[in-house]
Scaffold this active site. Structure first.
Site, mmCIF file in Angstrom:
data_model
loop_
_atom_site.group_PDB
_atom_site.id
_atom_site.type_symbol
_atom_site.label_atom_id
_atom_site.label_comp_id
_atom_site.label_asym_id
_atom_site.label_seq_id
_atom_site.Cartn_x
_atom_site.Cartn_y
_atom_site.Cartn_z
ATOM 1 N N TYR A 24 28.453 57.222 10.657
ATOM 2 C CA TYR A 24 28.764 57.658 12.294
ATOM 3 C C TYR A 24 28.501 59.129 12.051
ATOM 4 O O TYR A 24 27.927 59.833 13.625
ATOM 5 C CB TYR A 24 29.923 57.337 13.368
ATOM 6 N N HIS A 102 23.951 52.619 21.159
ATOM 7 C CA HIS A 102 24.884 52.474 19.575
ATOM 8 C C HIS A 102 24.404 53.852 18.527
ATOM 9 O O HIS A 102 22.901 54.025 18.566
ATOM 10 C CB HIS A 102 24.988 51.510 18.790
ATOM 11 N N VAL A 103 25.247 54.637 18.107
ATOM 12 C CA VAL A 103 25.120 55.489 16.716
ATOM 13 C C VAL A 103 24.550 55.218 15.853
ATOM 14 O O VAL A 103 23.694 55.598 15.008
ATOM 15 C CB VAL A 103 26.446 56.287 17.051
ATOM 16 N N SER A 104 24.724 54.540 14.708
ATOM 17 C CA SER A 104 24.733 53.161 13.850
ATOM 18 C C SER A 104 23.291 52.546 14.403
ATOM 19 O O SER A 104 23.562 52.183 15.403
ATOM 20 C CB SER A 104 25.769 52.929 12.806
ATOM 21 N N ARG A 113 27.374 42.150 14.260
ATOM 22 C CA ARG A 113 27.470 43.472 15.085
ATOM 23 C C ARG A 113 25.686 42.987 15.350
ATOM 24 O O ARG A 113 24.957 43.790 16.023
ATOM 25 C CB ARG A 113 26.885 44.704 14.421
#
EC number: 4.2.1.10
Length: 151
Positions: A24, A102-104, A113
């Site tokens: 992250y 989403h950051v990732s 996910r």
């Protein structure tokens, strides 16, 4: 009066900068909120940034966005993206243009996910850009609603 964009962050995003920085990054939630406020202001918008670790409170925030006539929602529902039909239903109910962030890169991570219920209620979804995804999301939302960059 400036138009408002709700920036909603879900569970564990209050731990940005501490939680798994290899995934992250080192930016904090305060950094995200500052970036969102600055980006929104470039388009004559105001970012109303909120975070909760509770699904019901996130749903209440979505309802608040509707009640306050927000022009858009930027949503990082965190792990709830992959599990919450209720968040999906709240977004569908209020009919506010939404961008999921989403950051990732959720598609390069664990298979659980890879599916997002909330993405199905959004007009766009961004992942893997780090916190810059929020800037991109607000810029895309601004284009969608016809807000132009201010000089």
């Amino acid at each position: 009066m400036p138009q408002t964009v709700y920036v909603l962050n879900g569970p564990n995003l209050n731990l940005l900068g501490l939680r798994e920085p290899e995934i992250y990054g080192h930016a904090t939630l305060a950094d995200v909120e500052r970036l969102c406020a600055e980006t929104a202001a470039r388009f004559g918008l105001v970012a109303d940034c909120r975070q909760s670790n509770r699904e019901g409170e996130l749903i209440d925030f979505i309802h608040d966005a509707h009640a306050s006539k927000a022009v858009g929602i930027i949503l990082n529902a965190g792990g709830y993206s992959h599990t919450s039909v209720a968040l999906h239903d709240a977004l569908v109910a209020v009919r506010i243009p939404t961008v999921e962030v989403h950051v990732s890169n959720i598609h390069a991570r664990e298979s659980f996910r890879h599916h997002s219920f909330t993405a199905k209620a959004a007009f766009a979804s961004l992942c893997g850009f780090g916190i810059d995804g929020y800037r991109l999301a607000i810029s895309g939302l601004a284009a969608k609603i016809g807000a132009s960059a201010q000089a």
